[in-house]
Design a protein around this motif. Structure first.
Motif, PDB file in Angstrom:
ATOM      1  N   ILE A 173       0.860  -1.181   0.000  1.00  0.00           N
ATOM      2  CA  ILE A 173       0.000   0.000   0.000  1.00  0.00           C
ATOM      3  C   ILE A 173       0.895   1.229   0.000  1.00  0.00           C
ATOM      4  N   VAL A 174       0.509   2.241  -0.793  1.00  0.00           N
ATOM      5  CA  VAL A 174       1.275   3.481  -0.867  1.00  0.00           C
ATOM      6  C   VAL A 174       0.437   4.638  -0.346  1.00  0.00           C
ATOM      7  N   VAL A 175       1.084   5.533   0.394  1.00  0.00           N
ATOM      8  CA  VAL A 175       0.444   6.792   0.803  1.00  0.00           C
ATOM      9  C   VAL A 175       1.289   7.935   0.244  1.00  0.00           C
ATOM     10  N   ASP A 176       0.649   8.892  -0.408  1.00  0.00           N
ATOM     11  CA  ASP A 176       1.324  10.002  -1.079  1.00  0.00           C
ATOM     12  C   ASP A 176       1.217  11.287  -0.266  1.00  0.00           C
ATOM     13  N   TYR A 177       2.335  12.017  -0.135  1.00  0.00           N
ATOM     14  CA  TYR A 177       2.351  13.269   0.621  1.00  0.00           C
ATOM     15  C   TYR A 177       3.019  14.393  -0.170  1.00  0.00           C
ATOM     16  N   PHE A 178       2.321  15.528  -0.268  1.00  0.00           N
ATOM     17  CA  PHE A 178       2.952  16.766  -0.719  1.00  0.00           C
ATOM     18  C   PHE A 178       3.631  17.385   0.504  1.00  0.00           C
ATOM     19  N   VAL A 179       4.914  17.684   0.419  1.00  0.00           N
ATOM     20  CA  VAL A 179       5.636  18.291   1.538  1.00  0.00           C
ATOM     21  C   VAL A 179       6.028  19.708   1.120  1.00  0.00           C
ATOM     22  N   THR A 180       5.242  20.666   1.572  1.00  0.00           N
ATOM     23  CA  THR A 180       5.400  22.054   1.127  1.00  0.00           C
ATOM     24  C   THR A 180       5.694  23.017   2.278  1.00  0.00           C
ATOM     25  N   GLY A 181       5.868  22.487   3.474  1.00  0.00           N
ATOM     26  CA  GLY A 181       6.147  23.335   4.628  1.00  0.00           C
ATOM     27  C   GLY A 181       6.282  22.488   5.881  1.00  0.00           C
ATOM     28  N   LEU A 216       3.406  11.702  -8.265  1.00  0.00           N
ATOM     29  CA  LEU A 216       2.230  10.997  -7.757  1.00  0.00           C
ATOM     30  C   LEU A 216       2.302   9.518  -8.132  1.00  0.00           C
ATOM     31  N   THR A 217       1.894   8.671  -7.209  1.00  0.00           N
ATOM     32  CA  THR A 217       1.869   7.237  -7.470  1.00  0.00           C
ATOM     33  C   THR A 217       0.719   6.891  -8.407  1.00  0.00           C
ATOM     34  N   ASP A 218       0.995   6.060  -9.381  1.00  0.00           N
ATOM     35  CA  ASP A 218      -0.011   5.644 -10.368  1.00  0.00           C
ATOM     36  C   ASP A 218      -0.948   4.604  -9.747  1.00  0.00           C
ATOM     37  N   PRO A 219      -2.230   4.953  -9.540  1.00  0.00           N
ATOM     38  CA  PRO A 219      -3.156   4.015  -8.892  1.00  0.00           C
ATOM     39  C   PRO A 219      -3.532   2.824  -9.765  1.00  0.00           C
ATOM     40  N   THR A 220      -3.194   2.862 -11.057  1.00  0.00           N
ATOM     41  CA  THR A 220      -3.455   1.697 -11.913  1.00  0.00           C
ATOM     42  C   THR A 220      -2.378   0.638 -11.755  1.00  0.00           C
ATOM     43  N   HIS A 276      -0.413   0.619  -8.552  1.00  0.00           N
ATOM     44  CA  HIS A 276      -0.159   0.463  -7.120  1.00  0.00           C
ATOM     45  C   HIS A 276      -1.451   0.695  -6.334  1.00  0.00           C
ATOM     46  N   HIS A 277      -1.469   0.220  -5.114  1.00  0.00           N
ATOM     47  CA  HIS A 277      -2.619   0.415  -4.230  1.00  0.00           C
ATOM     48  C   HIS A 277      -2.387   1.679  -3.404  1.00  0.00           C
ATOM     49  N   VAL A 278      -2.987   2.781  -3.823  1.00  0.00           N
ATOM     50  CA  VAL A 278      -2.781   4.071  -3.161  1.00  0.00           C
ATOM     51  C   VAL A 278      -3.902   4.314  -2.154  1.00  0.00           C
ATOM     52  N   ALA A 279      -3.550   4.444  -0.890  1.00  0.00           N
ATOM     53  CA  ALA A 279      -4.560   4.641   0.155  1.00  0.00           C
ATOM     54  C   ALA A 279      -5.104   6.062   0.154  1.00  0.00           C
ATOM     55  N   TYR A 280      -4.237   7.051  -0.109  1.00  0.00           N
ATOM     56  CA  TYR A 280      -4.675   8.447  -0.137  1.00  0.00           C
ATOM     57  C   TYR A 280      -3.538   9.346  -0.597  1.00  0.00           C
ATOM     58  N   VAL A 281      -3.915  10.568  -0.977  1.00  0.00           N
ATOM     59  CA  VAL A 281      -2.965  11.648  -1.253  1.00  0.00           C
ATOM     60  C   VAL A 281      -3.242  12.762  -0.247  1.00  0.00           C
ATOM     61  N   TYR A 282      -2.183  13.274   0.370  1.00  0.00           N
ATOM     62  CA  TYR A 282      -2.306  14.219   1.483  1.00  0.00           C
ATOM     63  C   TYR A 282      -1.586  15.526   1.157  1.00  0.00           C
ATOM     64  N   TYR A 283      -2.235  16.643   1.490  1.00  0.00           N
ATOM     65  CA  TYR A 283      -1.533  17.926   1.398  1.00  0.00           C
ATOM     66  C   TYR A 283      -2.044  18.889   2.453  1.00  0.00           C
ATOM     67  N   LYS A 286      -4.645  18.122  -8.532  1.00  0.00           N
ATOM     68  CA  LYS A 286      -5.405  17.186  -9.343  1.00  0.00           C
ATOM     69  C   LYS A 286      -4.822  15.788  -9.183  1.00  0.00           C
ATOM     70  N   VAL A 287      -5.635  14.888  -8.657  1.00  0.00           N
ATOM     71  CA  VAL A 287      -5.215  13.502  -8.479  1.00  0.00           C
ATOM     72  C   VAL A 287      -6.247  12.598  -9.145  1.00  0.00           C
ATOM     73  N   ASN A 288      -5.878  11.344  -9.318  1.00  0.00           N
ATOM     74  CA  ASN A 288      -6.806  10.382  -9.907  1.00  0.00           C
ATOM     75  C   ASN A 288      -8.071  10.305  -9.060  1.00  0.00           C
ATOM     76  N   GLU A 289      -9.228  10.342  -9.713  1.00  0.00           N
ATOM     77  CA  GLU A 289     -10.501  10.395  -8.981  1.00  0.00           C
ATOM     78  C   GLU A 289     -10.756   9.159  -8.136  1.00  0.00           C
ATOM     79  N   THR A 290     -10.006   8.076  -8.370  1.00  0.00           N
ATOM     80  CA  THR A 290     -10.178   6.865  -7.565  1.00  0.00           C
ATOM     81  C   THR A 290      -9.396   6.923  -6.259  1.00  0.00           C
ATOM     82  N   VAL A 291      -8.527   7.931  -6.110  1.00  0.00           N
ATOM     83  CA  VAL A 291      -7.666   8.020  -4.930  1.00  0.00           C
ATOM     84  C   VAL A 291      -8.239   9.045  -3.950  1.00  0.00           C
ATOM     85  N   PRO A 292      -8.437   8.679  -2.684  1.00  0.00           N
ATOM     86  CA  PRO A 292      -8.941   9.624  -1.694  1.00  0.00           C
ATOM     87  C   PRO A 292      -7.967  10.786  -1.495  1.00  0.00           C
TER      88      PRO A 292
END
Length: 396
Positions: A109-117, A165-169, A171-178, A194-200
């Protein structure tokens, strides 16, 4: 510039200024709320009077944010920092539940994070700390972009061409966080990633909560602490889509107090909630609706305040913004002067004029003017007047 009153200009980043009319109403009701003969702090959280306060607060939040019926509004504790863990544990559990049903419970499972601060960095660090403890599925924490690593400092939102961004097609992406607004570094997203509509999609909106309209259906979770724009410290509001709620026995072991489904099933009252803080949030929501014209009205006011400050900074030879213009925060205006000694003199002069809490965060220094919803434009005008006079005094 002279000060003729003891009126305090509170530029604190949080706990922050609360609207004066809200404080006065709370003061008036302090000893007797709605004819009960008791303070709201004395009411049982399971009483009908407090139940009415809680329901009205939820109704007004849903009205302001146009929250769809398939979302739950949770009032949780521990600030946004506690949500760093709660988000990870609940949404990883949701993805594990999906994979178990597909017979893929051992896959990554992958979790994606934008780290901007600083705050998104703390959030990703919490995910990295918790990930090794998750049983069954291995968890990979992916930094979609780490601005400081790439550019040497925080102060911009890179274009999508630089995102990973991790490709949800694949990998199993649990969410994208920012983090929508970075309080310390004065960086605010001018758009929804803008993220894939299937990814929370998850957004920490702690320091710009209800400062502008937000399209809730784009998100799986939107959350923020109340102490910037919505009231006193002590309560964190979590707006979560109901399909993200999973049984506490599914996925990583998580305390009941961090479990979204437990909070939702118990109407945020699994234990005693922060009743006074919720009451104050309710009064602030009424203020936004009745006095400020809702989110569109408060957005216009906030844009006007921020525009004035940034125009002065950009035209100045003394002040400098460390943030790229396209992503400057409308809530936390950070700027620097040529030397730290000059910044100390600036802050000392501001204090004499009753302008408080302008010192930048200890990790970055400089000056930070937090101009949240409750900050009147007149107070921003007084700060600008002082800044102009200070620059004249120190011009060559």
């Amino acid at each position: 510039m002279s000060n003729t009153s003891n009126h305090v200009l509170n530029f604190g980043a949080g706990p922050a200024k609360i609207p004066e009319s809200v404080l006065k109403k709370a003061q008036k009701e302090f000893l007797d709320i709605n004819g009960t003969g008791m303070s709201v702090m004395e009411l049982s959280h399971r009483s009908k009077p407090f139940g009415a306060i809680l329901q009205k607060t939820k109704d007004n939040l849903a009205k302001l944010m146009d929250i769809p019926s398939d979302y739950s509004i949770l009032f949780m504790q521990g600030g946004a920092t506690t949500q760093f863990a709660a988000i990870f544990l609940n949404l990883v559990a949701k993805k594990q539940d999906e994979l178990i049903k597909l017979g893929k419970e051992k896959e990554e499972i992958v979790v994606d994070y934008f780290v901007t601060g600083a705050w998104s960095n703390k959030a990703v660090q919490e995910a990295e700390r918790l990930a090794p403890a998750v049983q069954s599925n291995p968890i990979r924490v992916n930094r979609v972009i780490d601005v400081k690593q790439k550019y040497g400092k925080f102060g911009t939102i890179p274009p999508p061409s630089e995102w990973n961004l991790t490709d949800p097609t694949k990998h199993h992406v649990a969410y994208v966080y920012y983090c929508d607004n970075e309080t310390i570094h004065g960086v605010e997203f001018p758009f929804v990633p803008k993220v894939n509509e299937t990814v929370p999609l998850v957004a920490d909106v702690s320091s710009n909560f209800l400062s502008r309209p937000i399209h809730v259906p784009k998100y799986a979770v939107v959350y923020g602490g109340a102490q910037k724009n919505l009231g006193p410290a002590g309560v964190t509001i979590v707006v979560v889509r109901n399909d993200m709620l999973v049984d506490v026995n599914v996925g990583p072991v998580r305390p009941l107090m961090l479990d979204f489904k437990t909070a939702a099933d118990n109407n945020s009252m699994y234990n005693t909630p922060p009743t006074f803080a919720i009451y104050m949030v309710g009064l602030t929501l009424e203020w936004l609706i009745e006095e400020k014209g809702g989110l569109k009205g408060i957005e216009q006011a906030n844009n006007s305040k921020a525009r004035k400050l940034y125009e002065l900074i950009d035209q100045s030879k003394l002040y400098k913004s460390p943030v790229d213009p396209h992503c400057r925060s409308h809530m936390n205006v950070v700027f620097r002067l040529p030397t730290e000694d000059l910044e100390k003199e600036f802050l000392a002069g501001a204090e004499k004029l009753h302008m408080h809490q302008l010192k930048g965060h200890r990790s970055v220094g400089g000056i930070r003017a937090s101009i949240y919803n409750a900050m009147p434009e007149d107070d921003v005008d007084r700060l600008i007047e002082y800044m102009i006079e200070f620059e004249k005094k120190h011009s060559p």
